[in-house]
Design an enzyme around this catalytic site. Structure first.
Site, PDB file in Angstrom:
ATOM      1  N   ASP A 113      -4.720   6.984  -4.178  1.00  0.00           N
ATOM      2  CA  ASP A 113      -4.926   7.948  -3.086  1.00  0.00           C
ATOM      3  C   ASP A 113      -3.942   9.114  -3.130  1.00  0.00           C
ATOM      4  OD1 ASP A 113      -6.993   6.399  -1.868  1.00  0.00           O
ATOM      5  OD2 ASP A 113      -5.461   5.070  -1.057  1.00  0.00           O
ATOM      6  N   ASP A 149      -3.781   4.090   1.143  1.00  0.00           N
ATOM      7  CA  ASP A 149      -2.753   3.053   1.064  1.00  0.00           C
ATOM      8  C   ASP A 149      -2.374   2.698  -0.368  1.00  0.00           C
ATOM      9  OD1 ASP A 149      -5.032   1.752   0.246  1.00  0.00           O
ATOM     10  OD2 ASP A 149      -4.602  -0.097   1.336  1.00  0.00           O
ATOM     11  N   ASP A 196     -10.121   5.846   3.400  1.00  0.00           N
ATOM     12  CA  ASP A 196     -10.233   4.942   2.267  1.00  0.00           C
ATOM     13  C   ASP A 196     -10.623   3.584   2.848  1.00  0.00           C
ATOM     14  OD1 ASP A 196      -9.938   3.925  -0.366  1.00  0.00           O
ATOM     15  OD2 ASP A 196      -7.987   3.126   0.201  1.00  0.00           O
TER      16      ASP A 196
END
Length: 848
Positions: free
Chosen positions: A614, A610, A379
């Site tokens: 996600d 994070d 990410d």
């Protein structure tokens, strides 16, 4: 418990059930004019209401006289409930009273093994049981010397217990520091406390990315909640004043104040606690392979042991002593004592080593899964970048609004929310957060919508969000936005719209240009993964051109292969998974689809994240890694947490996993070498009706100085090679040649006995020495490539074996050999190495 008490409790439950039914009716009356997204929220809320009704009905059936978490019995009808406001919260006196009553958020549900479980798992094993039975049988016939194998069994068990306890303590200490915090209002101040310190009626402050610590009721504010860990529903659910929040769910967007209604074991999530931790346990090849091997040996060992007993009884003319000792030798020889233990110890040591590097391992076998990963999904925010952002420029696009008016609108929108994410912080830092205009209606930002909005009384409705999601189609503006995106900037648009609640796009007023700060160590870390044959995929909610530029700057291969997943259906997303490197405008559901698609293509996928967006992808990944500086949501569902929030720690974790897996493969082949040899020699003895030569004492040198001590030492050696092939095929390829060489040695010695007529005692002595010597040859090959510690290891094991044979021959049941006997053994031993190498190379051409 009195009738009165039960009536009061039933009334409370009935009241709550009625409230749920009323809430459900309200949900069903949602306007038909509302957009598709609102309809989805409605369905999710109805589903949630049903979950709560089922839970409350179950609670009604259970014994109401429950012991509170700290075991202090408090009569619930005597508890005074507080109704603190959001500004002051509970005072210190009230907090102390709650603690004295035991009304704190302490749960009895354990997320790690208890000490009793650790002892039980290490002591009460199938092979330990067999060893105890053999031990008792040997004691009964008076063969105390042959019982020495129990020392090895006890040492193995003790080592396993000590290492597991050490790993447990390490994990618990790290878990304590892993941001298990929540924000509460107490004595007029907003403070951060451990979740377990929350008390009944505390006022929680909740914002985007936070995990809800306890079942609560909103008393001010509006949020969207992700309850996927509780209900399986991935869509965010709107929650406002008077709505119930459930512990374990996550705030997707917005902010609110909520009063704690339940604590500790009374929280709904405590009935589902195992789901949050075990739903994504890695499908470890190592664990599966070892269990398969142990199961197969377990099936074989009992019938072979029984047949061997009757064979020995016949051969030794009913001599109970010889029958039992030789049968015991066969059974003990088949047991790969310590192989499973070795794996647990190696993994536990890995956990402790990673802890020293500030990495929390929440699932033991995930170390292996990360080491096997050949695709790493990143990410962008918080991984390639450090999460911090800065507004570079405000680009005015509409003459109706001056730059000053535009700044006031943006400031007022920021002021209307209490968002604390990196984007909000950057905008707040640049524009301030003064409420120049009062908001009538608001809609918080979510990763699904990609925008937030406010309706102001005096000037109308406005949205701030990703250009593609909020701006009406305009070729010139699109080109302008793309030109900045190509430079690595994130382009947010301020638009005026008729309705903030709809998906309708608005007239562009200004572009807010933001830039991510790339981590200093990102490029070096990416280079390490490239050199180690790990493909990188970047998955982000941002514009793909922006993400592609960042991917270029950190050195990711094929950064130019980027795509926007905006508006794509499931099949289109799956088709793009292997074709592209950079994915932009990805929704949380699409992230999970990408991970599933890569796994379906035979990839072992690791995923870093994070944020709340996600969660779904982290749950799908073979190994999930969270950044500690991110949200509670990501940390809670991940297998690994980088406590220093440092992406550069990743190579250390992968290297540790490789060390564990590669070394376990080497060491396990030593255990299986003995097992394969013993099974094959037992079958040959039964087929040809020969005497089984070994008692347990004659395997002591092999088990102690060739398998036991060296295997544990080798398991802790550096070995960071890329993992090749399947675990079970690798250990069988290494063990079978060794087992076959040992069998050929035994056959040669049996033939030698037939031709020379040497006694059974001479046969046993020759066989034992040959097996020990060949074992040392195999150990020599496994120690390659040599370093000083390995040279010392091999040398000391050879010396130990020679000294034992020379000094204590009678202890091991050896008799004196003639020169002819010795020369024959030397020839068979010298031939063993080339034979082993031939068998080894031959198996390289066989695909398992």
């Amino acid at each position: 418990m009195t009738k009165n008490t039960k009536t009061i409790k039933e009334n409370i439950i009935d009241t709550k059930q009625k409230k749920i039914k009323v809430d459900t009716k309200k949900i069903k009356k949602v306007s038909k004019i509302s957009d598709i997204k609102t309809e989805k929220y409605k369905k999710a809320d109805v589903k949630k209401a049903k979950v709560k009704e089922i839970f409350l009905s179950k609670k009604k059936k259970t014994n109401t006289d429950e012991v509170l978490p700290n075991q202090e019995r408090v009569e619930k009808e005597n508890i005074i409930r507080y109704s603190p406001d959001t500004k002051t919260g509970l005072n210190q006196t009230q907090i102390e009273k709650r603690k004295a009553q035991g009304l704190t958020n302490v749960s009895s549900v354990k997320t790690s093994k208890s000490l009793a479980r650790i002892f039980a798992d290490n002591i009460l094993t199938f092979f330990n049981l067999i060893c105890v039975v053999v031990f008792v049988a040997l004691v009964m016939v008076g063969s105390i010397r042959d019982c020495i194998f129990m020392i090895v069994v006890l040492l193995n068990t003790m080592i396993g217990i000590v290492q597991e306890i050490k790993a447990k303590n390490t994990i618990e200490k790290l878990t304590l520091t892993n941001s298990n915090f929540t924000k509460v209002v107490r004595d007029g101040q907003q403070i951060e406390i451990y979740k377990k310190e929350v008390v009944l009626d505390d006022i929680l402050y909740l914002a985007s990315g936070m995990q809800i610590a306890s079942d609560s009721i909103i008393i001010d504010g509006q949020i969207e909640v992700n309850e996927s860990l509780l209900t399986g529903e991935s869509l965010p659910i709107k929650k406002g004043k008077g709505d119930t929040l459930m512990a374990g769910s996550f705030v997707s967007s917005g902010t609110c104040y909520a009063r704690v209604e339940k604590i500790g074991n009374e929280n709904y999530i405590e009935r589902l606690a195992s789901r949050a931790k075990s739903y994504s346990q890695p499908k470890s090849e190592l664990m599966f392979s070892l269990r398969f091997v142990i199961k197969m040996i377990g099936i074989i060992i009992i019938p072979l042991g029984i047949l061997m007993f009757f064979n020995n009884q016949e051969f030794y003319n009913g001599d109970l002593y010889l029958t039992v000792t030789k049968t015991a030798g066969s059974i003990i020889g088949m047991i790969p004592a310590g192989m499973f233990l070795l794996t647990s110890v190696a993994l536990a040591v890995g956990v402790i080593r990673l802890a020293k590097k500030r990495t929390l391992v929440q699932e033991l076998y995930c170390i292996e899964m990360l080491a096997r990963a050949n695709v790493l999904c990143l990410d962008k925010t918080g991984t390639l970048t450090d999460g911090s952002m800065k507004v570079r420029e405000l680009l005015s696009l509409n003459q109706k609004f001056s730059e000053k008016d535009t700044k006031k609108i943006i400031s007022s929108i920021v002021c209307s929310f209490h968002e604390n994410n990196h984007t909000a912080q950057a905008i707040k830092s640049y524009f301030g957060s003064t409420c120049y205009y009062n908001a009538e209606k608001t809609i918080p930002f979510s990763s699904e919508r990609k925008y937030m909005g406010c309706k102001f009384k005096s000037i109308g409705s406005f949205k701030i969000g990703a250009y593609e999601y909020v701006c009406k189609s305009d070729i010139k503006l699109e080109k302008l936005a793309n030109s900045y995106a190509e430079k690595g900037m994130r382009v947010l648009a301020l638009v005026q719209t008729d309705n903030i609640m709809s998906q309708n796009k608005g007239e562009a007023i200004a572009f807010i240009l933001l830039q991510d700060n790339i981590r200093k160590d990102a490029q070096k870390t990416i280079e390490w993964f490239k050199q180690n044959a790990v493909d990188i995929k970047v998955i982000s909610g941002d514009n793909p051109m922006t993400v592609s530029e960042i991917a270029r700057r950190v050195g990711i291969d094929n950064y130019e292969k980027y795509i926007s997943l905006q508006g794509m259906n499931k099949q289109e997303v799956i088709a793009s998974a292997t074709e592209y490197t950079v994915f932009g405008r990805v929704s949380p559901e699409q992230k999970a689809i990408l991970v599933r698609a890569l796994k379906a293509n035979g990839k072992t996928v690791a995923m870093t994240g994070d944020g709340v967006n996600d969660i779904l992808a982290l749950k799908e990944a073979d190994c999930s890694i969270a950044i500690a500086a991110g949200s509670d949501a990501a940390r809670s569902v991940s297998h690994l947490v980088l406590l220093d929030s440092n992406f550069s720690s990743m190579p250390n974790v992968v290297a540790e996993g490789r060390r564990v897996v590669n070394n376990i493969q080497k060491s396990s082949s030593l255990f299986l070498m003995k097992t394969i040899f013993t099974i094959l020699i037992s079958i040959l003895v039964l087929i040809f009706n020969r005497n089984y030569p070994f008692s347990p004492i004659q395997f002591m040198l092999l088990e102690t100085f060739i398998i036991g001590l060296p295997s544990f030492f080798l398991a802790l050696q550096p070995n960071y090679n890329i993992i090749q092939g399947k675990f079970i095929s690798n250990i069988l390829k290494a063990a079978f040649p060794a087992g076959l060489v040992l069998i050929l040695n035994m056959i040669a010695i049996y033939v030698y006995q037939d031709y020379t007529g040497v006694s059974t005692d001479v046969l046993v002595t020759m066989a034992s020495i040959a097996v020990t010597a060949v074992g040392l040859i195999i150990l020599y090959t496994l120690c390659k490539p040599f370093n000083l510690p390995k040279v010392v290891l091999l040398g000391s094991m050879i010396i130990a074996c020679v000294l034992c044979i020379a000094i204590m021959p009678s202890f091991f049941g050896y008799v004196a050999l003639t020169l002819e006997n010795i020369l024959f053994i030397m020839v068979t031993i010298l031939l063993s190495y080339p034979l082993y190498m031939i068998f080894n190379r031959s198996l390289d051409y066989i695909k398992f």
